[in-house]
Design a protein around this motif. Structure first.
Motif, short mmCIF file in Angstrom:
data_model
loop_
_atom_site.label_atom_id
_atom_site.label_comp_id
_atom_site.label_asym_id
_atom_site.label_seq_id
_atom_site.Cartn_x
_atom_site.Cartn_y
_atom_site.Cartn_z
N ALA A 99 0.84 -1.20 0.00
CA ALA A 99 0.00 0.00 0.00
C ALA A 99 0.87 1.25 0.00
O ALA A 99 0.57 2.24 -0.68
CB ALA A 99 -0.92 -0.01 1.22
N VAL A 100 1.97 1.22 0.76
CA VAL A 100 2.90 2.35 0.78
C VAL A 100 3.53 2.52 -0.60
O VAL A 100 3.69 3.64 -1.09
CB VAL A 100 4.01 2.14 1.85
CG1 VAL A 100 5.03 3.28 1.80
CG2 VAL A 100 3.41 2.03 3.24
N ALA A 101 3.87 1.41 -1.23
CA ALA A 101 4.50 1.45 -2.55
C ALA A 101 3.61 2.16 -3.57
O ALA A 101 4.09 2.92 -4.42
CB ALA A 101 4.82 0.03 -3.03
N LYS A 102 2.31 1.92 -3.50
CA LYS A 102 1.39 2.57 -4.42
C LYS A 102 1.38 4.08 -4.21
O LYS A 102 1.27 4.86 -5.16
CB LYS A 102 -0.02 2.01 -4.22
CG LYS A 102 -0.19 0.59 -4.73
CD LYS A 102 -1.61 0.10 -4.50
CE LYS A 102 -1.77 -1.34 -5.00
NZ LYS A 102 -3.14 -1.86 -4.75
N LYS A 103 1.50 4.51 -2.95
CA LYS A 103 1.49 5.95 -2.64
C LYS A 103 2.72 6.65 -3.20
O LYS A 103 2.62 7.70 -3.83
CB LYS A 103 1.43 6.16 -1.12
CG LYS A 103 0.13 5.78 -0.47
CD LYS A 103 0.08 6.24 0.97
CE LYS A 103 0.04 7.75 1.06
NZ LYS A 103 -0.16 8.24 2.44
N VAL A 104 3.89 6.07 -2.96
CA VAL A 104 5.13 6.75 -3.36
C VAL A 104 5.44 6.58 -4.85
O VAL A 104 6.29 7.28 -5.39
CB VAL A 104 6.33 6.28 -2.51
CG1 VAL A 104 6.11 6.60 -1.05
CG2 VAL A 104 6.60 4.78 -2.70
N LYS A 105 4.75 5.65 -5.49
CA LYS A 105 4.94 5.46 -6.94
C LYS A 105 4.63 6.76 -7.67
O LYS A 105 5.28 7.11 -8.66
CB LYS A 105 4.01 4.36 -7.43
CG LYS A 105 4.21 3.96 -8.89
CD LYS A 105 5.43 3.07 -9.04
CE LYS A 105 5.53 2.51 -10.45
NZ LYS A 105 6.75 1.71 -10.64
N LYS A 106 3.66 7.52 -7.14
CA LYS A 106 3.27 8.79 -7.75
C LYS A 106 4.38 9.82 -7.65
O LYS A 106 4.40 10.81 -8.38
CB LYS A 106 2.01 9.32 -7.06
CG LYS A 106 0.80 8.40 -7.19
CD LYS A 106 -0.34 8.88 -6.32
CE LYS A 106 -1.51 7.90 -6.34
NZ LYS A 106 -2.61 8.32 -5.44
N GLU A 107 5.32 9.61 -6.71
CA GLU A 107 6.44 10.54 -6.53
C GLU A 107 7.70 10.04 -7.22
O GLU A 107 8.80 10.55 -6.97
CB GLU A 107 6.71 10.76 -5.04
CG GLU A 107 5.53 11.36 -4.29
CD GLU A 107 5.89 11.68 -2.85
OE1 GLU A 107 6.76 12.54 -2.62
OE2 GLU A 107 5.30 11.06 -1.95
N GLY A 108 7.55 9.03 -8.07
CA GLY A 108 8.70 8.51 -8.79
C GLY A 108 9.57 7.57 -7.98
O GLY A 108 10.75 7.37 -8.29
N ILE A 109 8.99 6.96 -6.93
CA ILE A 109 9.75 6.02 -6.10
C ILE A 109 9.18 4.62 -6.30
O ILE A 109 7.99 4.38 -6.10
CB ILE A 109 9.66 6.40 -4.60
CG1 ILE A 109 10.20 7.82 -4.38
CG2 ILE A 109 10.44 5.41 -3.75
CD1 ILE A 109 9.94 8.37 -2.99
N ASN A 110 10.04 3.72 -6.71
CA ASN A 110 9.63 2.34 -6.95
C ASN A 110 10.14 1.46 -5.81
O ASN A 110 11.34 1.21 -5.69
CB ASN A 110 10.19 1.85 -8.29
CG ASN A 110 9.87 0.40 -8.56
OD1 ASN A 110 8.78 -0.07 -8.23
ND2 ASN A 110 10.81 -0.33 -9.13
N ILE A 111 9.24 1.01 -4.94
CA ILE A 111 9.63 0.17 -3.81
C ILE A 111 9.65 -1.29 -4.25
O ILE A 111 8.68 -1.80 -4.81
CB ILE A 111 8.66 0.34 -2.62
CG1 ILE A 111 8.90 1.70 -1.95
CG2 ILE A 111 8.86 -0.78 -1.60
CD1 ILE A 111 7.99 1.98 -0.77
N LYS A 112 10.75 -1.96 -3.97
CA LYS A 112 10.86 -3.39 -4.25
C LYS A 112 11.00 -4.12 -2.91
O LYS A 112 11.94 -3.88 -2.15
CB LYS A 112 12.09 -3.67 -5.13
CG LYS A 112 12.23 -5.15 -5.48
CD LYS A 112 13.43 -5.40 -6.39
CE LYS A 112 13.55 -6.88 -6.71
NZ LYS A 112 14.74 -7.16 -7.57
N ILE A 113 10.04 -4.99 -2.61
CA ILE A 113 10.05 -5.72 -1.35
C ILE A 113 10.95 -6.95 -1.47
O ILE A 113 10.83 -7.73 -2.41
CB ILE A 113 8.63 -6.18 -0.96
CG1 ILE A 113 7.70 -4.97 -0.82
CG2 ILE A 113 8.66 -6.99 0.34
CD1 ILE A 113 8.11 -3.99 0.24
N VAL A 114 11.85 -7.11 -0.49
CA VAL A 114 12.74 -8.28 -0.45
C VAL A 114 12.42 -9.03 0.85
O VAL A 114 12.61 -8.51 1.94
CB VAL A 114 14.23 -7.86 -0.47
CG1 VAL A 114 15.12 -9.10 -0.44
CG2 VAL A 114 14.53 -7.00 -1.69
N GLU A 115 11.91 -10.24 0.73
CA GLU A 115 11.50 -11.02 1.90
C GLU A 115 12.63 -11.90 2.42
O GLU A 115 13.35 -12.53 1.65
CB GLU A 115 10.28 -11.88 1.56
CG GLU A 115 9.02 -11.07 1.29
CD GLU A 115 7.79 -11.94 1.15
OE1 GLU A 115 7.87 -13.15 1.43
OE2 GLU A 115 6.73 -11.40 0.78
#
Length: 278
Positions: free
Chosen positions: A52-68
């Motif tokens: 959900a956080v990743a979707k928010k910051v995607k608009k600011e040009g930030i691509n979050i990649k989750i590493v488990e």
């Protein structure tokens, strides 16, 4: 003459097309360069809220990649070695203990959730049913072992000395002669068939689908809970990174607070909303 004019027009058209093509490629490259990928290490199923956080910051040009990661020992090593940029799995106490033991310089850049530890059982339904000689399991890593022991102490099952992070050696009273064993945190829920009760971290309990309402005892959130607030961690050199600060801000928002409450069904709560923890 006409042939020369037609030739010049064609050359001009080709030149114009090339300029537009180059401009388009240039803009595409700039756009691509503007997007920043940030790798965030998590354990268990913590990626539910991070998506959900990743979707928010995607608009600011930030691509979050989750590493488990599968256990608590891997995310800080990966962070220190630069394999990931941030991690979000540990408490402040765990981080401090890790830095001390591994000579690392990992820092908190923001709080996420408070996740009270709880005592679960398949054999008893209340603390009063625990009897002499019963087996109790607690996590075995330094900070969670201490937390598990403090949980047992606050439940009135044992007494401890004043050690900041207690170990089994710091038990000063054990009237029921409880057989307390320390296991890998991920195994505490699985041990419930073999012990009378087990102190289980919320993330492990959630993944194991343990019923929080059936826990026989749970930590209370007080000012003493501050060391156990979960945090977003970075290497010290990156503590003022503007992109990472945007991620923290996106996380500590009202819509993410609602997401936490929805996804974790009470196992975890937004830490930044507790006045007693600020």
């Amino acid at each position: 003459m006409k042939k020369n004019i037609i030739k010049e027009i064609l050359l001009l058209a080709v030149a114009t097309f090339c300029l537009f093509a180059l401009a388009a490629c240039g803009n595409s490259q700039v756009s691509s360069n503007k997007e920043k990928t940030v790798k965030i290490g998590v354990t268990g199923s913590d990626d539910r809220v991070w998506n959900a956080v990743a979707k928010k910051v995607k608009k600011e040009g930030i691509n979050i990649k989750i590493v488990e990661f599968s256990d608590y020992n891997q995310p800080n090593t990966a962070l220190q070695q630069g394999e990931i940029n941030l991690n979000s799995f540990q408490t402040l106490t765990f981080q401090n203990d890790w830095n001390k033991k591994h000579k690392t310089n990992i820092v908190s850049i923001g709080s996420t959730v408070i996740a009270p530890m709880a005592l679960y059982s398949k054999k008893v339904t209340s603390l009063s049913e625990i009897k002499s000689g019963d087996k109790i399991a607690i996590p075995n890593d330094a900070t969670n072992e201490g937390r598990g022991l403090q949980l047992l102490a606050s439940a009135g099952l044992i007494k401890l000395d004043n050690a900041k992070i207690p170990t089994l050696k710091d038990i000063t009273e054990n009237k029921l002669n409880l057989k307390i064993s320390a296991l890998d945190a991920a195994q505490t829920a699985k041990s419930l068939d073999d012990v009378t009760a087990s102190a289980v971290n919320s993330g492990v309990a959630s993944d194991a689908k343990l019923d929080l309402k059936k826990a026989i005892y749970r930590e209370k959130v007080t000012a003493k809970s501050k060391p156990y607030v979960n945090i977003i961690s970075a290497n010290a050199k990156d503590k003022n990174n503007a992109t990472y600060k945007k991620i923290v801000k996106a996380y500590q928002s009202e819509d993410i607070a609602k997401e936490i409450k929805k996804d974790y069904n009470g196992y975890e709560s937004p830490a930044w909303n507790y006045k007693v923890l600020n």
